[in-house]
Design a protein around this motif. Structure first.
Motif, PDB file in Angstrom:
ATOM      1  N   SER A 124       0.816  -1.211   0.000  1.00 47.21           N
ATOM      2  CA  SER A 124       0.000   0.000   0.000  1.00 47.21           C
ATOM      3  C   SER A 124       0.849   1.261   0.000  1.00 47.21           C
ATOM      4  O   SER A 124       0.380   2.337   0.351  1.00 47.21           O
ATOM      5  CB  SER A 124      -0.972   0.042   1.195  1.00 47.21           C
ATOM      6  OG  SER A 124      -1.968   1.023   0.986  1.00 47.21           O
ATOM      7  N   GLY A 125       2.101   1.130  -0.441  1.00 44.79           N
ATOM      8  CA  GLY A 125       2.991   2.272  -0.545  1.00 44.79           C
ATOM      9  C   GLY A 125       3.052   2.822  -1.952  1.00 44.79           C
ATOM     10  O   GLY A 125       2.349   2.367  -2.861  1.00 44.79           O
ATOM     11  N   ALA A 173       0.102  -3.414  -7.182  1.00 42.05           N
ATOM     12  CA  ALA A 173      -0.789  -4.574  -7.179  1.00 42.05           C
ATOM     13  C   ALA A 173      -2.237  -4.102  -7.205  1.00 42.05           C
ATOM     14  O   ALA A 173      -2.571  -3.026  -6.687  1.00 42.05           O
ATOM     15  CB  ALA A 173      -0.537  -5.429  -5.938  1.00 42.05           C
ATOM     16  N   PHE A 174      -3.090  -4.909  -7.800  1.00 39.02           N
ATOM     17  CA  PHE A 174      -4.519  -4.599  -7.750  1.00 39.02           C
ATOM     18  C   PHE A 174      -5.047  -4.882  -6.348  1.00 39.02           C
ATOM     19  O   PHE A 174      -4.522  -5.732  -5.621  1.00 39.02           O
ATOM     20  CB  PHE A 174      -5.277  -5.410  -8.799  1.00 39.02           C
ATOM     21  CG  PHE A 174      -4.915  -5.036 -10.210  1.00 39.02           C
ATOM     22  CD1 PHE A 174      -5.195  -3.768 -10.701  1.00 39.02           C
ATOM     23  CD2 PHE A 174      -4.275  -5.937 -11.041  1.00 39.02           C
ATOM     24  CE1 PHE A 174      -4.849  -3.411 -11.998  1.00 39.02           C
ATOM     25  CE2 PHE A 174      -3.928  -5.599 -12.333  1.00 39.02           C
ATOM     26  CZ  PHE A 174      -4.213  -4.331 -12.818  1.00 39.02           C
ATOM     27  N   VAL A 175      -6.102  -4.184  -5.961  1.00 38.58           N
ATOM     28  CA  VAL A 175      -6.580  -4.251  -4.589  1.00 38.58           C
ATOM     29  C   VAL A 175      -7.019  -5.657  -4.196  1.00 38.58           C
ATOM     30  O   VAL A 175      -6.960  -6.042  -3.025  1.00 38.58           O
ATOM     31  CB  VAL A 175      -7.710  -3.221  -4.376  1.00 38.58           C
ATOM     32  CG1 VAL A 175      -8.978  -3.645  -5.105  1.00 38.58           C
ATOM     33  CG2 VAL A 175      -7.966  -2.977  -2.892  1.00 38.58           C
ATOM     34  N   PRO A 182       3.809 -12.103  -6.700  1.00 39.63           N
ATOM     35  CA  PRO A 182       4.202 -10.744  -7.092  1.00 39.63           C
ATOM     36  C   PRO A 182       3.173 -10.082  -7.991  1.00 39.63           C
ATOM     37  O   PRO A 182       2.481 -10.746  -8.766  1.00 39.63           O
ATOM     38  CB  PRO A 182       5.519 -10.977  -7.847  1.00 39.63           C
ATOM     39  CG  PRO A 182       5.397 -12.367  -8.389  1.00 39.63           C
ATOM     40  CD  PRO A 182       4.634 -13.137  -7.355  1.00 39.63           C
ATOM     41  N   SER A 183       3.070  -8.778  -7.864  1.00 35.92           N
ATOM     42  CA  SER A 183       2.280  -8.006  -8.823  1.00 35.92           C
ATOM     43  C   SER A 183       2.996  -8.013 -10.168  1.00 35.92           C
ATOM     44  O   SER A 183       4.142  -8.441 -10.285  1.00 35.92           O
ATOM     45  CB  SER A 183       2.125  -6.567  -8.336  1.00 35.92           C
ATOM     46  OG  SER A 183       3.383  -5.901  -8.371  1.00 35.92           O
ATOM     47  N   ALA A 237       1.403   9.742  -8.488  1.00 39.46           N
ATOM     48  CA  ALA A 237       1.146   8.707  -9.488  1.00 39.46           C
ATOM     49  C   ALA A 237       0.662   7.401  -8.887  1.00 39.46           C
ATOM     50  O   ALA A 237       0.222   6.518  -9.616  1.00 39.46           O
ATOM     51  CB  ALA A 237       2.424   8.452 -10.292  1.00 39.46           C
ATOM     52  N   SER A 238       0.718   7.269  -7.583  1.00 41.10           N
ATOM     53  CA  SER A 238       0.456   5.983  -6.947  1.00 41.10           C
ATOM     54  C   SER A 238      -1.022   5.797  -6.634  1.00 41.10           C
ATOM     55  O   SER A 238      -1.813   6.737  -6.622  1.00 41.10           O
ATOM     56  CB  SER A 238       1.322   5.828  -5.702  1.00 41.10           C
ATOM     57  OG  SER A 238       1.407   7.044  -4.996  1.00 41.10           O
ATOM     58  N   MET A 239      -1.375   4.543  -6.313  1.00 36.10           N
ATOM     59  CA  MET A 239      -2.771   4.135  -6.307  1.00 36.10           C
ATOM     60  C   MET A 239      -3.446   4.259  -4.945  1.00 36.10           C
ATOM     61  O   MET A 239      -4.645   4.488  -4.856  1.00 36.10           O
ATOM     62  CB  MET A 239      -2.874   2.684  -6.798  1.00 36.10           C
ATOM     63  CG  MET A 239      -2.288   2.487  -8.192  1.00 36.10           C
ATOM     64  SD  MET A 239      -2.143   0.747  -8.659  1.00 36.10           S
ATOM     65  CE  MET A 239      -3.860   0.305  -8.878  1.00 36.10           C
ATOM     66  N   TYR A 240      -2.696   4.064  -3.856  1.00 30.14           N
ATOM     67  CA  TYR A 240      -3.337   3.882  -2.564  1.00 30.14           C
ATOM     68  C   TYR A 240      -2.925   4.882  -1.489  1.00 30.14           C
ATOM     69  O   TYR A 240      -3.511   4.894  -0.410  1.00 30.14           O
ATOM     70  CB  TYR A 240      -3.040   2.466  -2.029  1.00 30.14           C
ATOM     71  CG  TYR A 240      -3.328   1.369  -3.014  1.00 30.14           C
ATOM     72  CD1 TYR A 240      -4.615   1.163  -3.496  1.00 30.14           C
ATOM     73  CD2 TYR A 240      -2.309   0.542  -3.486  1.00 30.14           C
ATOM     74  CE1 TYR A 240      -4.889   0.165  -4.416  1.00 30.14           C
ATOM     75  CE2 TYR A 240      -2.581  -0.469  -4.400  1.00 30.14           C
ATOM     76  CZ  TYR A 240      -3.866  -0.646  -4.864  1.00 30.14           C
ATOM     77  OH  TYR A 240      -4.131  -1.629  -5.774  1.00 30.14           O
ATOM     78  N   ASP A 241      -1.890   5.679  -1.724  1.00 33.10           N
ATOM     79  CA  ASP A 241      -1.263   6.413  -0.622  1.00 33.10           C
ATOM     80  C   ASP A 241      -1.419   7.923  -0.749  1.00 33.10           C
ATOM     81  O   ASP A 241      -0.863   8.542  -1.634  1.00 33.10           O
ATOM     82  CB  ASP A 241       0.221   6.049  -0.527  1.00 33.10           C
ATOM     83  CG  ASP A 241       0.945   6.222  -1.851  1.00 33.10           C
ATOM     84  OD1 ASP A 241       0.316   6.053  -2.909  1.00 33.10           O
ATOM     85  OD2 ASP A 241       2.142   6.535  -1.826  1.00 33.10           O
ATOM     86  N   PRO A 242      -2.151   8.555   0.169  1.00 33.02           N
ATOM     87  CA  PRO A 242      -2.179  10.021   0.225  1.00 33.02           C
ATOM     88  C   PRO A 242      -0.778  10.569   0.512  1.00 33.02           C
ATOM     89  O   PRO A 242       0.090   9.874   1.039  1.00 33.02           O
ATOM     90  CB  PRO A 242      -3.129  10.306   1.395  1.00 33.02           C
ATOM     91  CG  PRO A 242      -3.932   9.056   1.567  1.00 33.02           C
ATOM     92  CD  PRO A 242      -3.021   7.938   1.173  1.00 33.02           C
TER      93      PRO A 242
END
Length: 427
Positions: free
Chosen positions: A148-149, A154-156, A167-168, A209-214
Motif C-alpha cells: 500500500s505504498g 498490485a490490484f486491490v 508478485p504483482s 502517481a500511486s494508487m493507494y497512498d495520500p
C-alpha cells in the motif's frame, strides 16, 4: 551508429567556446582534444596536427561546447511505457521501448542518468557494450515499497506476499519490489544489489502517481529504513528515498538516508536540516502540465506538489543545500521529451550558470556517491577537462545567456560525443 575514436583515433574540436561545468563561465577560442574515450587536452591556443593519428576535426565556429548533461531522477522504463503497457504488454516490448527511449534521451543531450526504478541494468549492459545508443546509466533496479505504498502497483484484490500471495505485474518485471518487515526489506535491497544496482531507492511517502497512498502517509518503519541503509552501506553505496513531507524527510534523515528525492512539501527548517546534515536534495522543477492526471485526487496531489517547488528551491539556495536536477517523468511516453524543457526551466529558479553546473558537474557529484558501485569510476563525469570522460555537447547558441537553448536539442544541439564516440554531427 556512432563513430568511435578507439584504436588511436581522436576528435579535435577547434575554435569552441568552452563551458567546463565547474567555473560558471565560458572561455572563447579554445580547442578540445578527445583521445579514445577521454578528453586529453583543453587548450586556449590552437592545437597542432598529430601526424599518424587518424583525427576527426570539427570546426566549432565559436559555438558553445559543454559537458554532457545528466538527469538524477529518471525512470527509463517508466518514461518509455504507459500504465497499460506495464500491466498488459509483453515483457519484450517493455524492454524494446526502454532501449528506444534511451536513444532519444541521449539525443536530447543527456549522456548520464540515474535511473530510480526499473530493471535497467540489462539495458545498461547492451548500451555500454556499444550495441545500442543511450546514456550512461546508474541503475537503482526495482524501487522498493511497502504494501500500500508509493511503489505498490498490485490490484486491490491481489493477496500481499505476507499472506501467501505472489508478485504483482510490476514486481515480476523488476520495476518495483514490495517488501514488509526488516527481513524482507533486507532481502529486497540485497536482491537489487545482486542485479547490479548502483544505489538503492526506497519509496517512503505518498505520491501523485500511486494508487493507494495520500501524500501525508509515512511508509516503512524506522527499523525497516535503517535496515535498508545498513545493507546499502555494507555494499559501499547509499539509499535514496521518494518523499515529499516534513515527517517523511525527518524520518529518512534519522535513518541515515543520503539523498532525498523530491521534498517539495518541506518547510524551511527541514530544508536547512538537509543542508546541515550534508544530504543531497534531488529536486525536480515540476509544473502541473508535466504530468496529466484525469483522476481529480491525483491531479490535486500533483498540484500540491508543484506549488511547493519555488519555495524549496529558494530555501535550498539560502541554506547551501547540495541540490541535484531530475525529471521523474513517468507512465506518459508522449511527455518524455519534456525532459529538455524541464532542464531549461531550472533558469526560473537559478542563474543560468548555476543551472548548467547542476546539470553537469553537480549531478555527477551525486552519482559518484555510489563509491565502488559507480560503474564509470575510471574518470570524471560532468566536466570538460583533461582526463575526464569524453561526453560533450556542442550547441549553436549560448545557454549561459539564454537557457532555453537547451530546450530545443533537435534544432540547437549540433554535435553529441559520448564516451569518445560521435553520436550526432550536423555541422
Amino acid at each position: 551508429m556512432s563513430t568511435t575514436t578507439a584504436g588511436g583515433r581522436r576528435i579535435l574540436f577547434r575554435n569552441v567556446r568552452v563551458f567546463d561545468g565547474l567555473s560558471g563561465h565560458a572561455t572563447d577560442g579554445s580547442d578540445v582534444i578527445i583521445s579514445g574515450s577521454k578528453i586529453s587536452a583543453v587548450s586556449n591556443s590552437p592545437v597542432g596536427d598529430s601526424p599518424g593519428v587518424e583525427t576527426t576535426e570539427i570546426d566549432g565556429r565559436g559555438m558553445f561546447l559543454m559537458p554532457g548533461m545528466s538527469d538524477a531522477h529518471v525512470h527509463l522504463m517508466g518514461n518509455a511505457n504507459n500504465y497499460l503497457d506495464f500491466v498488459m504488454g509483453p515483457t519484450g516490448l517493455l524492454f524494446a521501448n526502454t532501449i528506444s527511449e534511451a536513444k532519444r534521451m541521449l539525443h536530447r543531450g543527456f549522456t548520464s542518468v540515474r535511473d530510480m526504478g526499473g530493471d535497467t541494468a540489462p539495458v545498461k549492459t547492451v548500451i555500454d557494450r556499444g550495441d545500442f545508443e543511450g546514456p550512461r546509466i546508474f541503475p537503482s533496479q526495482a524501487m522498493i515499497s511497502q504494501t500500500s505504498g508509493h511503489g505498490d502497483f498490485a490490484f486491490v484484490y491481489e493477496t500481499p506476499y505476507e499472506f501467501g500471495g505472489g508478485p504483482s505485474r510490476t514486481d515480476s518485471i523488476g520495476f518495483t519490489r514490495t517488501a514488509d518487515g526488516v527481513e524482507r526489506v533486507l532481502t529486497a535491497v540485497r536482491e537489487q544489489l545482486r542485479k547490479g544496482a548502483s544505489q538503492i531507492k526506497l519509496t517512503i511517502g505518498g505520491g501523485a502517481a500511486s494508487m493507494y497512498d495520500p501524500l501525508y502517509t509515512l511508509q516503512f518503519t524506522p527499523d525497516e529504513m535503517r535496515a535498508a541503509v545498513q545493507a546499502a552501506e555494507d555494499y559501499g553505496t547509499y539509499v535514496a528515498t521518494h518523499v515529499y513531507t516534513v515527517p517523511g524527510i525527518t524520518r529518512a534523515i534519522e535513518a541515515g538516508v543520503r539523498s532525498i528525492e523530491h521534498g517539495h512539501l518541506a518547510d524551511e527548517a527541514t530544508v536547512a536540516l538537509i543542508g546541515e546534515k550534508g544530504i543531497w536534495l534531488s529536486m525536480q522543477p515540476f509544473a502541473e502540465d508535466d504530468h496529466h492526471y484525469p483522476d481529480p485526487d491525483r491531479a490535486g496531489k500533483n498540484r500540491q506538489i508543484c506549488n511547493g517547488t519555488a519555495d524549496v528551491y529558494a530555501w535550498a539556495q539560502k541554506h547551501g543545500v547540495q541540490t541535484a536536477f531530475g525529471t521523474d517523468l513517468l507512465l506518459e511516453p508522449e511527455s518524455a521529451a519534456r525532459q529538455s524543457i524541464m532542464a531549461a526551466r531550472l533558469g526560473e529558479f537559478y542563474s543560468n550558470s548555476d543551472a548548467l553546473m547542476m546539470l553537469t558537474s553537480g549531478n555527477a557529484a551525486l552519482f559518484e556517491m555510489a563509491g565502488q558501485r559507480n560503474p564509470y569510476g575510471g574518470a570524471r563525469l560532468g566536466v570538460v577537462d583533461a582526463g575526464a570522460w569524453a561526453d560533450v555537447l556542442l550547441y549553436d547558441g549560448d545557454p549561459l545567456a539564454d537557457l532555453s537553448v537547451i530546450a530545443d536539442p533537435e534544432t540547437n544541439l549540433k554535435v553529441i560525443v559520448k564516451d569518445g564516440s560521435i553520436i550526432k554531427n550536423t555541422l
